[in-house]
Design a protein around this motif. Structure first.
Motif, PDB file in Angstrom:
ATOM      1  N   SER A  36     -10.067   8.455   9.270  1.00  0.00           N
ATOM      2  CA  SER A  36      -9.326   9.475   8.535  1.00  0.00           C
ATOM      3  C   SER A  36      -8.198  10.048   9.387  1.00  0.00           C
ATOM      4  CB  SER A  36     -10.264  10.600   8.087  1.00  0.00           C
ATOM      5  OG  SER A  36     -11.261  10.102   7.209  1.00  0.00           O
ATOM      6  N   LEU A  37      -8.485  10.268  10.669  1.00  0.00           N
ATOM      7  CA  LEU A  37      -7.460  10.796  11.579  1.00  0.00           C
ATOM      8  C   LEU A  37      -6.311   9.800  11.735  1.00  0.00           C
ATOM      9  CD1 LEU A  37      -9.756  12.362  14.334  1.00  0.00           C
ATOM     10  CD2 LEU A  37      -8.447  13.574  12.568  1.00  0.00           C
ATOM     11  N   LEU A  38      -6.655   8.511  11.890  1.00  0.00           N
ATOM     12  CA  LEU A  38      -5.616   7.472  12.004  1.00  0.00           C
ATOM     13  C   LEU A  38      -4.830   7.342  10.706  1.00  0.00           C
ATOM     14  CD1 LEU A  38      -7.561   4.651  13.914  1.00  0.00           C
ATOM     15  CD2 LEU A  38      -5.759   6.132  14.824  1.00  0.00           C
ATOM     16  N   TYR A  39      -5.539   7.463   9.598  1.00  0.00           N
ATOM     17  CA  TYR A  39      -4.903   7.346   8.286  1.00  0.00           C
ATOM     18  C   TYR A  39      -3.912   8.487   8.054  1.00  0.00           C
ATOM     19  CZ  TYR A  39      -4.514   7.441   3.178  1.00  0.00           C
ATOM     20  OH  TYR A  39      -4.038   7.470   1.890  1.00  0.00           O
ATOM     21  N   LEU A  40      -4.335   9.711   8.366  1.00  0.00           N
ATOM     22  CA  LEU A  40      -3.472  10.878   8.163  1.00  0.00           C
ATOM     23  C   LEU A  40      -2.282  10.881   9.119  1.00  0.00           C
ATOM     24  CD1 LEU A  40      -6.239  13.598   7.637  1.00  0.00           C
ATOM     25  CD2 LEU A  40      -4.680  12.689   5.908  1.00  0.00           C
ATOM     26  N   LYS A  41      -2.501  10.324  10.318  1.00  0.00           N
ATOM     27  CA  LYS A  41      -1.419  10.279  11.308  1.00  0.00           C
ATOM     28  C   LYS A  41      -0.240   9.443  10.812  1.00  0.00           C
ATOM     29  CE  LYS A  41      -1.914   7.773  15.051  1.00  0.00           C
ATOM     30  NZ  LYS A  41      -0.708   6.890  15.092  1.00  0.00           N
ATOM     31  N   ASP A  42      -0.539   8.359  10.116  1.00  0.00           N
ATOM     32  CA  ASP A  42       0.519   7.459   9.650  1.00  0.00           C
ATOM     33  C   ASP A  42       0.736   7.538   8.143  1.00  0.00           C
ATOM     34  OD1 ASP A  42       0.817   6.462  12.262  1.00  0.00           O
ATOM     35  OD2 ASP A  42      -0.857   5.076  11.985  1.00  0.00           O
ATOM     36  N   LEU A  43       0.273   8.606   7.524  1.00  0.00           N
ATOM     37  CA  LEU A  43       0.342   8.709   6.067  1.00  0.00           C
ATOM     38  C   LEU A  43       1.791   8.758   5.572  1.00  0.00           C
ATOM     39  CD1 LEU A  43      -1.150   9.085   3.372  1.00  0.00           C
ATOM     40  CD2 LEU A  43      -1.097  11.554   3.787  1.00  0.00           C
ATOM     41  N   ASN A  44       2.059   7.919   4.589  1.00  0.00           N
ATOM     42  CA  ASN A  44       3.375   7.897   3.945  1.00  0.00           C
ATOM     43  C   ASN A  44       3.145   7.853   2.433  1.00  0.00           C
ATOM     44  OD1 ASN A  44       5.978   7.582   3.076  1.00  0.00           O
ATOM     45  ND2 ASN A  44       6.325   5.601   4.057  1.00  0.00           N
ATOM     46  N   LEU A  45       3.336   8.986   1.775  1.00  0.00           N
ATOM     47  CA  LEU A  45       3.043   9.097   0.345  1.00  0.00           C
ATOM     48  C   LEU A  45       3.921   8.186  -0.516  1.00  0.00           C
ATOM     49  CD1 LEU A  45       2.574  12.966   0.019  1.00  0.00           C
ATOM     50  CD2 LEU A  45       0.797  11.212   0.139  1.00  0.00           C
ATOM     51  N   LYS A  46       5.061   7.771   0.028  1.00  0.00           N
ATOM     52  CA  LYS A  46       5.965   6.905  -0.735  1.00  0.00           C
ATOM     53  C   LYS A  46       5.375   5.507  -0.947  1.00  0.00           C
ATOM     54  CE  LYS A  46      10.205   9.224   0.797  1.00  0.00           C
ATOM     55  NZ  LYS A  46      11.505   9.047   1.494  1.00  0.00           N
ATOM     56  N   LEU A  95      -9.112   2.348   2.640  1.00  0.00           N
ATOM     57  CA  LEU A  95      -9.234   0.887   2.590  1.00  0.00           C
ATOM     58  C   LEU A  95      -7.941   0.199   2.146  1.00  0.00           C
ATOM     59  CD1 LEU A  95     -12.809   0.418   1.051  1.00  0.00           C
ATOM     60  CD2 LEU A  95     -12.107   0.065   3.417  1.00  0.00           C
ATOM     61  N   ARG A  96      -7.059   0.927   1.493  1.00  0.00           N
ATOM     62  CA  ARG A  96      -5.801   0.330   1.037  1.00  0.00           C
ATOM     63  C   ARG A  96      -4.884  -0.061   2.186  1.00  0.00           C
ATOM     64  NH1 ARG A  96      -3.774   3.816  -4.261  1.00  0.00           N
ATOM     65  NH2 ARG A  96      -5.702   3.636  -5.471  1.00  0.00           N
ATOM     66  N   LYS A  97      -5.166   0.462   3.385  1.00  0.00           N
ATOM     67  CA  LYS A  97      -4.319   0.148   4.528  1.00  0.00           C
ATOM     68  C   LYS A  97      -4.781  -1.108   5.273  1.00  0.00           C
ATOM     69  CE  LYS A  97      -2.474   3.286   7.113  1.00  0.00           C
ATOM     70  NZ  LYS A  97      -1.067   3.189   6.670  1.00  0.00           N
ATOM     71  N   ILE A  98      -5.825  -1.747   4.767  1.00  0.00           N
ATOM     72  CA  ILE A  98      -6.293  -2.991   5.396  1.00  0.00           C
ATOM     73  C   ILE A  98      -5.201  -4.060   5.270  1.00  0.00           C
ATOM     74  CG2 ILE A  98      -7.971  -4.869   5.224  1.00  0.00           C
ATOM     75  CD1 ILE A  98     -10.000  -2.847   4.260  1.00  0.00           C
TER      76      ILE A  98
END
Length: 397
Positions: A36-46, A95-98
């Motif tokens: 979750s921390l890694l996901y939020l760090k690189d989060l791009n809503l676009k 999981l969408r970032k796999i």
């Protein structure tokens, strides 16, 4: 080497989570925090497109139940259930970032196989000491399996489908996946997992009727053969026949089923509580605490056998059917939203047999278990229904 690990840390953590999912309750949660921390760090809503999918329908169901709980002031108790659904939506986003979906599926299969092999080891040790296998209706079964029988059977079905898909798709070393599928199928038969056996045969019937490209009379022939094979397995395998309560006549079978199948009592109690004045046809009961108390009251007043009554009261059995559960807590509106979710899911997955097979597996399992009550079930749902089914559809296009 460090750069490779750093670049792929997200995927590696997901692979480790998958492998530990079948063996631990705590480790997957710890790994989920890191992810979750890694996901939020690189989060791009676009990156996320707004689409109306089956997942959207399920989210609307959760939103409806959440608002309803706030209105009735039952949210604190109800969150015990809703937190599982919140978990599955959050995990599905992660999981969408796999980056490599095929490798992801391979690790799922490795985790499932590790779970099955560990259980086979325990079964082998038991058989060595006792020279018997207790897979009829005994309390010893769950001690021999890494997961409870319905869940490990369900996991074996999912592994079977992944193995068959790999056997169809890959060119080299096809025999490994064929062998793996056979082992998982034999394991399901060995442990006499009823709903898993029914699921395999239902999936086979769907395949021959709708996806096998032959003349109609051959479709009927293959389907009839599958049904006959199912009957033979149920009748000739002692453990399986006892699991299906097959006796000398219908009356005896019904009597044994009523004595040993908890769902007969549970579902009868669920039906009785819908006749109460505080049950609203459109919106159901006010909260899960009321439903739990109604079940306990029903067990206490309707079960005559004292030991059986104490067992039901100590276990505090829920509805053991997700459709019934949503009807009790959400009324017709909640039930129709859940049914709509599956209609939308099947529509989205119809072009891919393996996606349909996974959807069928979950649909049938929802008829005998409340998957959303369990952290493990929520993880499985996020992985297979909210991640792999859409991925399969995309890969087909």
């Amino acid at each position: 080497m460090k750069n490779v690990i750093k670049q792929n840390a997200f995927d590696y953590l997901i692979y480790i989570l998958i492998l530990t999912l079948f063996f631990s309750k705590a480790l997957p949660n710890i790994l989920l925090v890191l992810l979750s921390l890694l996901y939020l760090k690189d989060l791009n809503l676009k990156e996320y497109k707004k689409t109306f999918s089956a997942g959207t329908v399920l989210f609307l169901l959760l939103l409806y139940l959440f608002i309803k709980s706030l209105f009735y002031g039952t949210i604190v108790y109800d969150l015990k259930v809703y937190k599982g659904m919140l978990l599955l939506f959050w995990f599905s986003l992660i999981l969408r970032k796999i980056t490599d979906i095929e490798r992801f599926k391979l690790f799922i299969l490795l985790g499932i196989n590790a779970c099955i092999i560990s259980s086979l080891f325990l079964i082998g040790m038991f058989f060595y000491k006792n020279h018997t296998l207790p897979f009829a209706n005994t309390a010893e079964v769950n001690n021999l399996l890494l997961l409870e029988r319905p869940y490990i059977g369900f996991v074996a079905v999912l592994g079977f489908l992944l193995s068959v898909e790999k056997a169809v798709m890959v060119i080299k070393q096809k025999w490994i996946y064929i062998l793996n599928a056979i082992v998982l199928l034999l394991f399901i038969i060995l442990i006499s997992a009823r709903i898993s056996i029914i699921t395999i045969f239902c999936i086979a019937v769907v395949y021959f009727l709708f996806y096998y490209k032959v003349q109609w009379y051959k479709k009927i022939l293959f389907t009839a053969s599958i049904i006959v094979l199912f009957g033979i397995i149920v009748v000739t395998n002692k453990n399986i026949s006892e699991r299906f309560f097959i006796k000398n006549n219908i009356e005896e079978s019904l009597k044994v089923a009523s004595d040993y199948e908890p769902r007969i009592v549970i579902w009868n109690c669920a039906n009785n509580m819908t006749l109460k004045k505080d049950f609203l046809l459109l919106s159901g009961f006010s909260g899960y605490e009321t439903i739990t108390n109604n079940f306990l009251d029903c067990y206490a007043t309707t079960i005559e056998n004292q030991s059986k009554k104490e067992y039901f009261l100590s276990e505090k059995f829920n509805s053991h059917n997700q459709f019934i559960d949503f009807y009790l807590i959400g009324g017709l509106l909640g039930l129709l939203l859940f049914i709509s979710f599956f209609i939308k899911l099947f529509y989205e997955a119809k072009s891919n047999f393996f996606a349909i097979a996974i959807a069928i597996s979950f649909l049938l399992f929802f008829f005998v278990e409340n998957i959303f009550y369990r952290q493990f079930g929520c993880y499985l749902f996020a992985i297979f229904i909210l991640n792999l089914v859409p991925q399969k559809k995309v890969s087909n296009e």
